[in-house]
Design a protein around this motif. Sequence first.
Motif, PDB file in Angstrom:
ATOM      1  N   HIS A   1     -26.865 -75.061 -39.163  1.00 48.80           N
ATOM      2  CA  HIS A   1     -27.101 -76.180 -40.084  1.00 48.80           C
ATOM      3  C   HIS A   1     -25.772 -76.675 -40.640  1.00 48.80           C
TER       4      HIS A   1
ATOM      5  N   ASP B   1     -24.534 -77.894 -44.402  1.00 51.35           N
ATOM      6  CA  ASP B   1     -25.035 -77.927 -45.772  1.00 51.35           C
ATOM      7  C   ASP B   1     -25.142 -79.371 -46.247  1.00 51.35           C
TER       8      ASP B   1
ATOM      9  N   HIS C   1     -23.029 -74.320 -38.870  1.00 50.32           N
ATOM     10  CA  HIS C   1     -22.815 -72.869 -38.961  1.00 50.32           C
ATOM     11  C   HIS C   1     -24.169 -72.192 -39.058  1.00 50.32           C
TER      12      HIS C   1
HETATM   13 FE   LIG Z   1     -24.621 -73.116 -45.056  1.00 48.49          FE
END
Ligand SMILES: [Fe+2]
Length: 509
Positions: A142, A144, A195
Amino acid sequence: MSHQQRRACIAAGAAAAAALLYWYRRRQPPEGATLLEAVLDEEECETLETLLRDLLRNGSSLPGKTYSPVTAPAFKKRNQSRETLQFGAYVDKNRVQNAAVAPLPPALLRVARRLKKLGVVQSVPDACCVNFYGQGQWLPDHVDSKKFERPLVTVSLGSEQCVVFRRRGYLARRIRLPVGSALRLGGDAANDWTHGLPPATRPRISLTFRRLNAETKRHFADETKAIKERRDAKKALKRQQRNKPPKPSVRAERRPEAAPLPSEATDKTPSIELEHVRSVYNAIAPQWHGTRYKAWPRVAKFCLMNCGAGALVADVGCGNGKMADAACRRGAFTIACDTSDALIDIAHTTHKDKRYECLVADGVRLPYRSGAFDVALNIAVLHHLSTAERRVQCIRETLRILKPGGRALFYAWAKEQKNGSENRSGHQFDSTDVLVPFHLREHGPHYNKETARQCPAHAVRDERKNATVLKRYCHVFAEGELRGLVAGAARVDECYYDEGNWAVACTKL
Ligand SMILES: [Fe+2]
Ligand SMILES: O=C(O)CCC(=O)C(=O)O
């Protein structure tokens, strides 16, 4: 070496070099990612981990959506069903939402401030997502949410793990995250690379520190205000329709609850406690103080975790005030009491430089109003009360003065004493109600003629040891006894054996 052999050698060398280069490049963090090792030392990691697991255990009593079990069936099936505690901001399926959560607790705020001090971030993060990974649990790739400012910083606890970065057209990067390290994600690493974490081989905790961007904060504040206005308008309309004057606020009307009236168990101290507890401590106070000046390590740890700045702490049965340093260390204010005026004198003189007050009062009838304290310590007190009714009453009083959600720690001497060096006091008990001798030496640095002269009537001389022998009354607790008493009045969080005592940490509901 033949020509052919030489060519084979060169080819093997080139393959090895390529493999090495590949291995090296795979472990290079992408642009914008930096790993800082040992941002927290081993002890800090352990303390923080214990605190967070403690909070998680009480997760459902934390405000709003702070705690999420993340039990969506699809997540569970894919083994992504990790538990989270979110402070300062709420994210669901990587989408930031305007929901109520608790602010950063003091222990996490300290880490956030440390990150600023170390120059990892420029402003102290005000949000943190704590991920608790069980064995086999993982986090999919994903990016953030962009509603969070960059950089994001993830601190690792519990066990080492790897994070894998991916980006189309680039070699995936695999970075080791040692316990106590901080991974800073800014620039490309935070925005263009995904990540994710492979399944954990051992339980692990990660703390992702971040800040919502100003625009999102503003948007949420406006939204909250609009919701409140709509709700108030609706209420006002209803009131108008009913044509009633508005009710005064309950909060303003409420008076602090007074201490309960004395009961049979509390209004008269039994003579055995006067003779074999209070008078004994009054006589031995200076010698007692000479050898006991520090809280036991696990009690100190409880204080470290619960007595933050601004907290109000009650030390019920404080003795010479040996808990003062631990209780006040992080800026809490402590009000301590004990029935022995000689010990209170010592506690007062020793700790007058701290945010610390002490007074003579009995743990079975505390002179404080209900719900006033954040934390209560009741250490090595209950075993000096001579009836079951008085022990229960002392527990009730200790909990009465706590706010709902407040925490208490009880220690009471155990009937079960270990052998050898683990048993520092050297005592063994055959029965539950005992008179334990104390040798008051009539020499040495802690001898005080004045207090020793006030020995109770039962004291006898031991010429051989040049000491006066006094007997302290103790009701020693069998395994499970303390837990049983506390469980009837609060939620027991932890129960353990420590320093020859049974200990129970609990929360007032
Ligand atoms: Fe993250
Ligand atoms: O557990 C980790 O190390 C990473 C957590 C993470 O990426 C996140 O909370 O967004």
